[in-house]
Design a protein around this motif. Sequence first.
Motif, PDB file in Angstrom:
ATOM      1  N   LEU A  49       0.824  -1.202   0.000  1.00  0.00           N
ATOM      2  CA  LEU A  49       0.000   0.000   0.000  1.00  0.00           C
ATOM      3  C   LEU A  49       0.862   1.256   0.000  1.00  0.00           C
ATOM      4  O   LEU A  49       0.707   2.146  -0.840  1.00  0.00           O
ATOM      5  CB  LEU A  49      -0.912  -0.023   1.223  1.00  0.00           C
ATOM      6  N   VAL A  50       1.809   1.345   0.938  1.00  0.00           N
ATOM      7  CA  VAL A  50       2.598   2.563   1.100  1.00  0.00           C
ATOM      8  C   VAL A  50       3.542   2.775  -0.078  1.00  0.00           C
ATOM      9  O   VAL A  50       3.650   3.886  -0.617  1.00  0.00           O
ATOM     10  CB  VAL A  50       3.377   2.508   2.427  1.00  0.00           C
ATOM     11  N   SER A  51       4.247   1.718  -0.496  1.00  0.00           N
ATOM     12  CA  SER A  51       5.225   1.883  -1.571  1.00  0.00           C
ATOM     13  C   SER A  51       4.560   2.235  -2.895  1.00  0.00           C
ATOM     14  O   SER A  51       5.025   3.124  -3.626  1.00  0.00           O
ATOM     15  CB  SER A  51       6.070   0.612  -1.714  1.00  0.00           C
ATOM     16  N   THR A  52       3.458   1.574  -3.232  1.00  0.00           N
ATOM     17  CA  THR A  52       2.773   1.864  -4.492  1.00  0.00           C
ATOM     18  C   THR A  52       2.139   3.247  -4.476  1.00  0.00           C
ATOM     19  O   THR A  52       2.222   3.998  -5.458  1.00  0.00           O
ATOM     20  CB  THR A  52       1.705   0.792  -4.779  1.00  0.00           C
ATOM     21  N   ALA A  53       1.503   3.614  -3.365  1.00  0.00           N
ATOM     22  CA  ALA A  53       0.901   4.941  -3.265  1.00  0.00           C
ATOM     23  C   ALA A  53       1.967   6.030  -3.339  1.00  0.00           C
ATOM     24  O   ALA A  53       1.759   7.073  -3.975  1.00  0.00           O
ATOM     25  CB  ALA A  53       0.119   5.060  -1.961  1.00  0.00           C
ATOM     26  N   SER A  54       3.121   5.802  -2.715  1.00  0.00           N
ATOM     27  CA  SER A  54       4.198   6.798  -2.764  1.00  0.00           C
ATOM     28  C   SER A  54       4.728   6.953  -4.181  1.00  0.00           C
ATOM     29  O   SER A  54       5.006   8.078  -4.632  1.00  0.00           O
ATOM     30  CB  SER A  54       5.328   6.380  -1.817  1.00  0.00           C
ATOM     31  N   LEU A  55       4.879   5.839  -4.904  1.00  0.00           N
ATOM     32  CA  LEU A  55       5.312   5.922  -6.301  1.00  0.00           C
ATOM     33  C   LEU A  55       4.319   6.719  -7.144  1.00  0.00           C
ATOM     34  O   LEU A  55       4.698   7.572  -7.953  1.00  0.00           O
ATOM     35  CB  LEU A  55       5.463   4.512  -6.870  1.00  0.00           C
ATOM     36  N   MET A  56       3.040   6.431  -6.949  1.00  0.00           N
ATOM     37  CA  MET A  56       2.025   7.135  -7.730  1.00  0.00           C
ATOM     38  C   MET A  56       1.980   8.619  -7.383  1.00  0.00           C
ATOM     39  O   MET A  56       1.821   9.469  -8.276  1.00  0.00           O
ATOM     40  CB  MET A  56       0.654   6.491  -7.483  1.00  0.00           C
ATOM     41  N   MET A  57       2.159   8.945  -6.115  1.00  0.00           N
ATOM     42  CA  MET A  57       2.177  10.349  -5.714  1.00  0.00           C
ATOM     43  C   MET A  57       3.416  11.053  -6.264  1.00  0.00           C
ATOM     44  O   MET A  57       3.363  12.220  -6.660  1.00  0.00           O
ATOM     45  CB  MET A  57       2.139  10.452  -4.197  1.00  0.00           C
ATOM     46  N   GLY A  58       4.555  10.350  -6.293  1.00  0.00           N
ATOM     47  CA  GLY A  58       5.766  10.955  -6.825  1.00  0.00           C
ATOM     48  C   GLY A  58       5.645  11.277  -8.305  1.00  0.00           C
ATOM     49  O   GLY A  58       5.999  12.381  -8.750  1.00  0.00           O
ATOM     50  N   VAL A  59       5.138  10.320  -9.086  1.00  0.00           N
ATOM     51  CA  VAL A  59       4.948  10.574 -10.515  1.00  0.00           C
ATOM     52  C   VAL A  59       3.856  11.616 -10.729  1.00  0.00           C
ATOM     53  O   VAL A  59       3.958  12.481 -11.606  1.00  0.00           O
ATOM     54  CB  VAL A  59       4.609   9.256 -11.240  1.00  0.00           C
ATOM     55  N   GLY A  60       2.806  11.564  -9.911  1.00  0.00           N
ATOM     56  CA  GLY A  60       1.745  12.548 -10.027  1.00  0.00           C
ATOM     57  C   GLY A  60       2.186  13.963  -9.705  1.00  0.00           C
ATOM     58  O   GLY A  60       1.533  14.928 -10.111  1.00  0.00           O
ATOM     59  N   ALA A  61       3.301  14.099  -8.998  1.00  0.00           N
ATOM     60  CA  ALA A  61       3.802  15.432  -8.680  1.00  0.00           C
ATOM     61  C   ALA A  61       4.324  16.158  -9.913  1.00  0.00           C
ATOM     62  O   ALA A  61       4.334  17.400  -9.952  1.00  0.00           O
ATOM     63  CB  ALA A  61       4.914  15.332  -7.638  1.00  0.00           C
ATOM     64  N   VAL A  62       4.771  15.424 -10.922  1.00  0.00           N
ATOM     65  CA  VAL A  62       5.340  16.046 -12.118  1.00  0.00           C
ATOM     66  C   VAL A  62       4.549  15.716 -13.382  1.00  0.00           C
ATOM     67  O   VAL A  62       4.706  16.389 -14.402  1.00  0.00           O
ATOM     68  CB  VAL A  62       6.809  15.607 -12.305  1.00  0.00           C
ATOM     69  N   LYS A  63       3.723  14.661 -13.339  1.00  0.00           N
ATOM     70  CA  LYS A  63       2.934  14.262 -14.513  1.00  0.00           C
ATOM     71  C   LYS A  63       1.485  14.059 -14.085  1.00  0.00           C
ATOM     72  O   LYS A  63       1.142  13.014 -13.541  1.00  0.00           O
ATOM     73  CB  LYS A  63       3.499  12.985 -15.133  1.00  0.00           C
ATOM     74  N   PRO A  64       0.638  15.040 -14.305  1.00  0.00           N
ATOM     75  CA  PRO A  64      -0.772  14.895 -13.895  1.00  0.00           C
ATOM     76  C   PRO A  64      -1.565  13.928 -14.749  1.00  0.00           C
ATOM     77  O   PRO A  64      -2.728  13.649 -14.449  1.00  0.00           O
ATOM     78  CB  PRO A  64      -1.312  16.326 -14.032  1.00  0.00           C
ATOM     79  N   ASP A  65      -0.968  13.408 -15.812  1.00  0.00           N
ATOM     80  CA  ASP A  65      -1.674  12.489 -16.702  1.00  0.00           C
ATOM     81  C   ASP A  65      -2.042  11.210 -15.953  1.00  0.00           C
ATOM     82  O   ASP A  65      -1.214  10.612 -15.258  1.00  0.00           O
ATOM     83  CB  ASP A  65      -0.774  12.154 -17.899  1.00  0.00           C
ATOM     84  N   ILE A  66      -3.285  10.777 -16.104  1.00  0.00           N
ATOM     85  CA  ILE A  66      -3.756   9.594 -15.394  1.00  0.00           C
ATOM     86  C   ILE A  66      -3.053   8.328 -15.875  1.00  0.00           C
ATOM     87  O   ILE A  66      -2.780   7.411 -15.096  1.00  0.00           O
ATOM     88  CB  ILE A  66      -5.293   9.451 -15.539  1.00  0.00           C
ATOM     89  N   LYS A  67      -2.725   8.283 -17.168  1.00  0.00           N
ATOM     90  CA  LYS A  67      -2.071   7.097 -17.704  1.00  0.00           C
ATOM     91  C   LYS A  67      -0.704   6.878 -17.069  1.00  0.00           C
ATOM     92  O   LYS A  67      -0.344   5.749 -16.711  1.00  0.00           O
ATOM     93  CB  LYS A  67      -1.935   7.225 -19.227  1.00  0.00           C
ATOM     94  N   ALA A  68       0.074   7.941 -16.911  1.00  0.00           N
ATOM     95  CA  ALA A  68       1.401   7.820 -16.305  1.00  0.00           C
ATOM     96  C   ALA A  68       1.297   7.367 -14.853  1.00  0.00           C
ATOM     97  O   ALA A  68       2.082   6.532 -14.385  1.00  0.00           O
ATOM     98  CB  ALA A  68       2.133   9.160 -16.384  1.00  0.00           C
ATOM     99  N   MET A  69       0.299   7.876 -14.163  1.00  0.00           N
ATOM    100  CA  MET A  69       0.121   7.532 -12.752  1.00  0.00           C
ATOM    101  C   MET A  69      -0.287   6.069 -12.586  1.00  0.00           C
ATOM    102  O   MET A  69       0.242   5.358 -11.719  1.00  0.00           O
ATOM    103  CB  MET A  69      -0.929   8.452 -12.129  1.00  0.00           C
TER     104      MET A  69
END
Length: 214
Positions: A49-69
């Motif tokens: 839960l924590v590792s995957t959510a952190s990865l998604m939040m990190g990518v979401g910080a620079v790429k708002p695209d849903i596909k990248a997240m």
Amino acid sequence: MASNQIPNPKLPLPAAPAPPLDVEQSREFDYAKRSQWLRAAVLGANDGLVSTASLMMGVGAVKPDIKAMILTGFAGLVAGACSMAIGEFVSVYSQRDIELSQMEREKKRAGDDGVGGAEEEGLPNPMQAAAASALAFSVGAMVPLLAACFIKEYRVRVAAVVAAVTVALAVFGWLGAVLGRAPVARSAARVLIGGWLAMAVTFGLTKLIGSRGL
């Protein structure tokens, strides 16, 4: 001729014999053995839960695209599940080899040869441990993925991921406390703060690096 004596009802009845010490110890051991793998599963799910959510939040910080997240979260789920499974397989196999060697040494001291099949069945199974570890990680990793999967609006998607992860962290913290016989509120608070901190640090550092054009 002796007269019949009526027993005095006020006399205390003999107390029931206390259970032997070894029975109480076996019950305690059975509880620990049952809860051990459940607690490991909860911790594995919390890790996913924590590792995957952190990865998604990190990518979401620079790429708002849903596909990248979503792709980042899926890659984190697969990579983390494989890593957990391989690590657990190697660890349990090493433990199994050590226990087998110890059993063989004890058999030789007693004058017996080899280790029986029944004794080997009582040893930990590396394949089962690997499968359980990968499954637990995947269950935890699915929470942020499902929360973000159908939301196109960037801010709403990030808020949904944080909210879903918060609820799941509280549940995992409660389960870990119950299985480990620890204070529920304190354990849940530690899990919540740790998960929030991991997501915040990943989001902030990735945002900082992305803003510098790296």
